[in-house]
Design an enzyme around this catalytic site. Structure first.
Site, PDB file in Angstrom:
ATOM      1  N   TYR A 253      13.660  -1.025   9.607  1.00 45.92           N
ATOM      2  CA  TYR A 253      13.298  -0.110   8.521  1.00 45.92           C
ATOM      3  C   TYR A 253      13.038   1.297   9.037  1.00 45.92           C
ATOM      4  O   TYR A 253      12.695   1.508  10.196  1.00 45.92           O
ATOM      5  CB  TYR A 253      12.086  -0.628   7.738  1.00 45.92           C
ATOM      6  CG  TYR A 253      10.767  -0.519   8.464  1.00 45.92           C
ATOM      7  CD1 TYR A 253      10.299  -1.564   9.244  1.00 45.92           C
ATOM      8  CD2 TYR A 253       9.983   0.629   8.355  1.00 45.92           C
ATOM      9  CE1 TYR A 253       9.087  -1.471   9.906  1.00 45.92           C
ATOM     10  CE2 TYR A 253       8.764   0.732   9.015  1.00 45.92           C
ATOM     11  CZ  TYR A 253       8.322  -0.324   9.791  1.00 45.92           C
ATOM     12  OH  TYR A 253       7.125  -0.232  10.449  1.00 45.92           O
ATOM     13  N   CYS A 254      13.247   2.259   8.159  1.00 49.75           N
ATOM     14  CA  CYS A 254      12.919   3.658   8.436  1.00 49.75           C
ATOM     15  C   CYS A 254      12.521   4.292   7.096  1.00 49.75           C
ATOM     16  O   CYS A 254      12.421   3.600   6.091  1.00 49.75           O
ATOM     17  CB  CYS A 254      14.084   4.387   9.086  1.00 49.75           C
ATOM     18  SG  CYS A 254      15.574   4.424   8.088  1.00 49.75           S
ATOM     19  N   THR A 255      12.311   5.598   7.075  1.00 48.36           N
ATOM     20  CA  THR A 255      11.750   6.236   5.884  1.00 48.36           C
ATOM     21  C   THR A 255      12.647   6.126   4.656  1.00 48.36           C
ATOM     22  O   THR A 255      12.213   5.713   3.586  1.00 48.36           O
ATOM     23  CB  THR A 255      11.457   7.726   6.159  1.00 48.36           C
ATOM     24  OG1 THR A 255      10.827   7.821   7.428  1.00 48.36           O
ATOM     25  CG2 THR A 255      10.578   8.333   5.090  1.00 48.36           C
ATOM     26  N   GLY A 257      16.262   5.135   5.022  1.00 46.75           N
ATOM     27  CA  GLY A 257      17.352   4.188   5.234  1.00 46.75           C
ATOM     28  C   GLY A 257      18.466   4.660   6.152  1.00 46.75           C
ATOM     29  O   GLY A 257      19.183   3.847   6.730  1.00 46.75           O
ATOM     30  N   ILE A 282      11.404   2.843   3.429  1.00 46.93           N
ATOM     31  CA  ILE A 282       9.992   2.623   3.083  1.00 46.93           C
ATOM     32  C   ILE A 282       9.667   3.203   1.706  1.00 46.93           C
ATOM     33  O   ILE A 282       8.955   2.601   0.908  1.00 46.93           O
ATOM     34  CB  ILE A 282       9.077   3.293   4.135  1.00 46.93           C
ATOM     35  CG1 ILE A 282       9.356   2.729   5.526  1.00 46.93           C
ATOM     36  CG2 ILE A 282       7.614   3.098   3.773  1.00 46.93           C
ATOM     37  CD1 ILE A 282       8.904   3.637   6.654  1.00 46.93           C
TER      38      ILE A 282
END
Ligand code: ZN
Ligand code: ZN
Length: 439
Positions: A253-255, A257, A282
């Site tokens: 996951y990241c902020t 995508g 997220i």
């Protein structure tokens, strides 16, 4: 979650049931964004953070779209042309490359939506998804539209098959992600001992270490990278995952995508077969599923630097919890990060409410004694950003020049007086200095 600004109602993250309720109550859908804007008939004249009814509703908008762009220069020109022609009040970053577009913007919601909708009319961009989040005003100082790599990932970025969806990780909806998080098993899973001999999903945070410090999913280990550009792209495997079974499900996951979409192509090359990414990152999860399994606040790359987990920075609770402790005393820290007020240190760090004023925004006792310190610019104790300091520095330079000019003037005056005295001329005492100097 909902906000009431005058007659405008901004609703984010609501389900179908709530949507129906809203429409029943007389609100009309005004703009179709992921976070839908609802207004009472009569117009969108509420003002988020600008007083009630005196300005536009501002938002931060994020989007990216990975697609082969044949002529990135031409694509850039089209964007520049549209933005200048429409005179949209948009600030932020728009990067266009041979791999598509990546943007973080701020502005009145209608302007941002107009821009995103225009992009969707471009060939190949019709599937673009954009998201808006309420914001009290602009979150960027200026607009930068450039031909640039969508994310900074060394030079190998050019060779990665990022525009081929089947070479990336499988996208997982926030709902399914939540169910998968339950299998991960919380923070004990992040101890690092659990990498071998299990087929439980492994959660990895594909962001920078300081973003993790602000907030992260329970069960994710702190990344080793200070900057995504350091993420290994060759044979070296991400954060010691060498021993992990290549069949083991990996949740990335990241902020928003994009980093996962791109980095999953690297991990797939390294043999990891079951890769999953959180669709929309997220931000999408917090909006759709709320704060469960999330700890702390969310780091963002704009002037706010952190937003509450409910993502609405117009609702200022005055306190943004961080996960990692105060770098000075170890107490519970508060987001956002500070850059050390010692310009020559500039370290990014988290501090507690007590240490921020106590150390004048510095990261340690030593830095408080440094010669070039930023001065607090706001009463709440926040410090000027470096670019603000540069302006202040220029101002100091100007003052120095003025002072030197004045000293020179005084020196010449004294010289002239000495010369006159030597020649026995008595100067009139009350003559104005300007006239006197002209003689
Ligand atoms: Zn402290
Ligand atoms: Zn420092």
């Amino acid at each position: 979650m909902e906000l009431q600004h005058g007659r405008t109602k901004v609703e984010v993250g609501m389900g179908k049931r709530k949507t129906a309720q809203m429409e029943k109550r007389g609100y009309q859908r005004k703009a179709l964004t992921t976070g839908t804007v609802y207004c009472m008939s009569g117009g969108q004249n509420g003002g988020a953070g600008h007083g009630v009814g005196d300005g536009p509703v501002y938002c931060v908008m994020n989007f990216y779209h990975l697609v082969d762009v044949e002529n990135k220069e031409e694509e850039l020109k089209a964007h520049e042309g549209f933005l200048s022609e429409e005179k949209l009040d948009i600030k932020g970053r728009v990067f266009i490359s041979e791999h598509g577009v990546n943007a973080q913007l701020s502005g009145p919601e209608k302007d941002a939506v107009q821009y995103a909708e225009w992009i969707k009319t471009r060939p190949k961009f019709s599937d673009l998804h954009y998201r808006t989040f309420p914001c009290p005003g602009h979150a960027f100082p200026k607009l930068i539209v450039r031909n640039k790599a969508l994310v900074s990932l060394l030079r190998e970025m050019d060779t990665l098959p990022v525009t081929e969806p089947e070479k990336r990780a499988e996208k997982v909806s926030p709902k399914r992600w939540k169910a998968m998080l339950e299998e991960v098993g919380g923070d004990e899973a992040a101890e690092g001992k659990d990498k071998k001999g299990t087929m439980k999903p492994l959660l990895i945070d594909v962001r920078n270490d300081y973003e993790w410090d602000t907030g992260h999913f329970a069960g994710a280990e702190r990344p080793e990278e200070y900057n995504f550009i350091e993420t290994p792209v060759g044979k070296e495997v991400y954060n010691g995952l060498e021993e992990v079974d290549r069949e083991r499900p990996i949740m990335m996951y990241c902020t928003g995508g994009i980093r996962c979409d791109i980095y999953s192509t690297v991990m797939r090359k390294q043999g990891f077969k079951n890769l999953y990414t959180l669709e929309g990152g997220i931000q999408n999860y917090l909006r759709e599923e709320g704060e469960e399994h999330w700890k702390g606040s969310l780091y963002v790359f704009d002037s706010r630097m952190a937003v509450p987990p409910h993502l609405d920075s117009t609702k200022n609770d005055g306190y943004l919890p961080a996960v990692s402790p105060c770098a000075i005393c170890g107490a519970t820290a508060e987001a956002p990060h500070l850059n050390c007020a010692n310009v020559d240190c500039n370290k990014l760090f988290l501090a507690c409410e007590e240490c921020k004023p106590k150390y004048y925004g510095c990261c340690c006792e030593k830095c408080t004694q440094a010669p070039r310190l930023l001065r607090p610019i706001k009463k709440d104790g926040y410090y000027a950003k470096l670019h603000t300091y540069k302006e202040t520095d220029e101002e100091l330079q100007r003052q120095k020049r003025d002072r030197e000019a004045l000293e020179e003037k005084i020196r010449r005056k004294k010289e002239a007086a000495a010369k006159a005295a030597a020649e026995g001329i008595i100067l009139p005492a009350k003559r104005k200095s300007k006239k006197y100097l002209k003689q």
